[in-house]
Design a protein around this motif. Structure first.
Motif, PDB file in Angstrom:
ATOM      1  N   LEU A  91      -3.992   1.780 -25.357  1.00 52.87           N
ATOM      2  CA  LEU A  91      -3.616   1.517 -26.550  1.00 52.87           C
ATOM      3  C   LEU A  91      -3.119   2.622 -27.507  1.00 52.87           C
ATOM      4  O   LEU A  91      -2.191   2.527 -28.208  1.00 52.87           O
ATOM      5  N   ALA A 163       0.848  -3.899 -25.314  1.00 46.02           N
ATOM      6  CA  ALA A 163      -0.524  -3.802 -25.786  1.00 46.02           C
ATOM      7  C   ALA A 163      -0.877  -3.135 -27.271  1.00 46.02           C
ATOM      8  O   ALA A 163      -1.854  -3.899 -27.722  1.00 46.02           O
ATOM      9  N   ALA A 166      -0.192  -5.855 -29.524  1.00 48.62           N
ATOM     10  CA  ALA A 166      -1.219  -6.817 -29.755  1.00 48.62           C
ATOM     11  C   ALA A 166      -2.688  -6.196 -29.926  1.00 48.62           C
ATOM     12  O   ALA A 166      -3.490  -6.903 -30.137  1.00 48.62           O
ATOM     13  N   ARG A 167      -2.759  -5.056 -29.994  1.00 50.61           N
ATOM     14  CA  ARG A 167      -3.932  -4.179 -30.134  1.00 50.61           C
ATOM     15  C   ARG A 167      -5.104  -4.655 -28.973  1.00 50.61           C
ATOM     16  O   ARG A 167      -6.278  -4.934 -29.613  1.00 50.61           O
ATOM     17  N   SER A 168      -4.349  -4.757 -27.927  1.00 53.27           N
ATOM     18  CA  SER A 168      -5.167  -5.392 -26.620  1.00 53.27           C
ATOM     19  C   SER A 168      -4.706  -4.811 -25.726  1.00 53.27           C
ATOM     20  O   SER A 168      -3.419  -4.861 -25.451  1.00 53.27           O
ATOM     21  N   THR A 169      -5.467  -4.689 -24.589  1.00 49.14           N
ATOM     22  CA  THR A 169      -5.244  -4.061 -23.320  1.00 49.14           C
ATOM     23  C   THR A 169      -4.602  -5.373 -22.326  1.00 49.14           C
ATOM     24  O   THR A 169      -3.782  -4.969 -21.608  1.00 49.14           O
ATOM     25  N   GLU A 170      -4.919  -6.558 -22.710  1.00 43.93           N
ATOM     26  CA  GLU A 170      -4.832  -7.786 -22.076  1.00 43.93           C
ATOM     27  C   GLU A 170      -3.238  -7.903 -21.559  1.00 43.93           C
ATOM     28  O   GLU A 170      -2.923  -7.954 -20.390  1.00 43.93           O
TER      29      GLU A 170
END
Length: 191
Positions: A91, A163, A166-170
């Motif tokens: 992130l 990432a 989206a503020r996500s590592t997904e």
């Protein structure tokens, strides 16, 4: 190098990653480093000189970390997988890749050089690992090592962007899985 110089370089590295070049003021560097203006200008001619030292150190550390996976035992796919799956602060983004989005770094040939050199080294080193895999019969001959290496680097850097957005590592994990699936499709069974 003196302790003050080390603290100045480390503070600059952190601030460049957090704020970019323009947002990294000499005063902020000095405050974070616990060093005075005299100390900063004793060791460095100014902010560009200090930024160059910081960027060069970051580039060197990233190369060394990548080389650990690339030089390890295993197949080409295993080594590339280890590189892509290693622990990262996704992130926060890539400290070198993020600098490509900094207009002040890109406008300065001295600051841009370690960024360009590191990304070029990464593409070449990956291409070498992939070519080695082809030569050892692990990957099919139809695989283009240079194009594939450029794709891997682009997916990695793009994964960071996705990432962060989206503020996500997904999305990063999905991008890495996707490129590894494409690479694995070129693996020769039972090689």
């Amino acid at each position: 190098m003196s302790t003050a110089a080390e603290r100045l370089i480390e503070s600059t590295r952190e601030l460049l990653w957090e704020r970019g070049y323009t947002g990294t003021s000499p005063k902020a560097i000095q405050q974070r480093a616990g060093a005075g203006q005299g100390s900063m200008y004793h060791h460095f001619s100014g902010k560009p000189d200090l930024a160059h030292a910081a960027i060069s150190r970051t580039a060197g550390e990233l190369r060394a970390a990548a080389e650990e996976q690339f030089a390890a035992p295993g197949t080409a796919v295993e080594r590339v997988t280890a590189y892509l799956r290693r622990e990262r602060d996704v992130l926060k983004g890539c400290p070198i890749g993020r600098l490509t989005q900094d207009p002040d770094v890109m406008a300065d040939p001295a600051l841009r050089a370690p960024v360009e050199e590191t990304l070029a080294w990464l593409r070449e080193r990956l291409a070498g690992v992939l070519d080695e895999g082809r030569e050892r019969g692990e990957l099919d001959r139809g695989l283009d090592p240079r194009a594939t290496a450029a794709t891997v680097v682009a997916v990695l850097q793009g994964g960071y962007v996705l990432a962060r957005a989206a503020r996500s590592t997904e999305p990063f994990d999905q991008a890495v899985t996707g490129v590894l699936n494409l690479l694995t499709a070129h693996a020769v069974p039972n090689a």
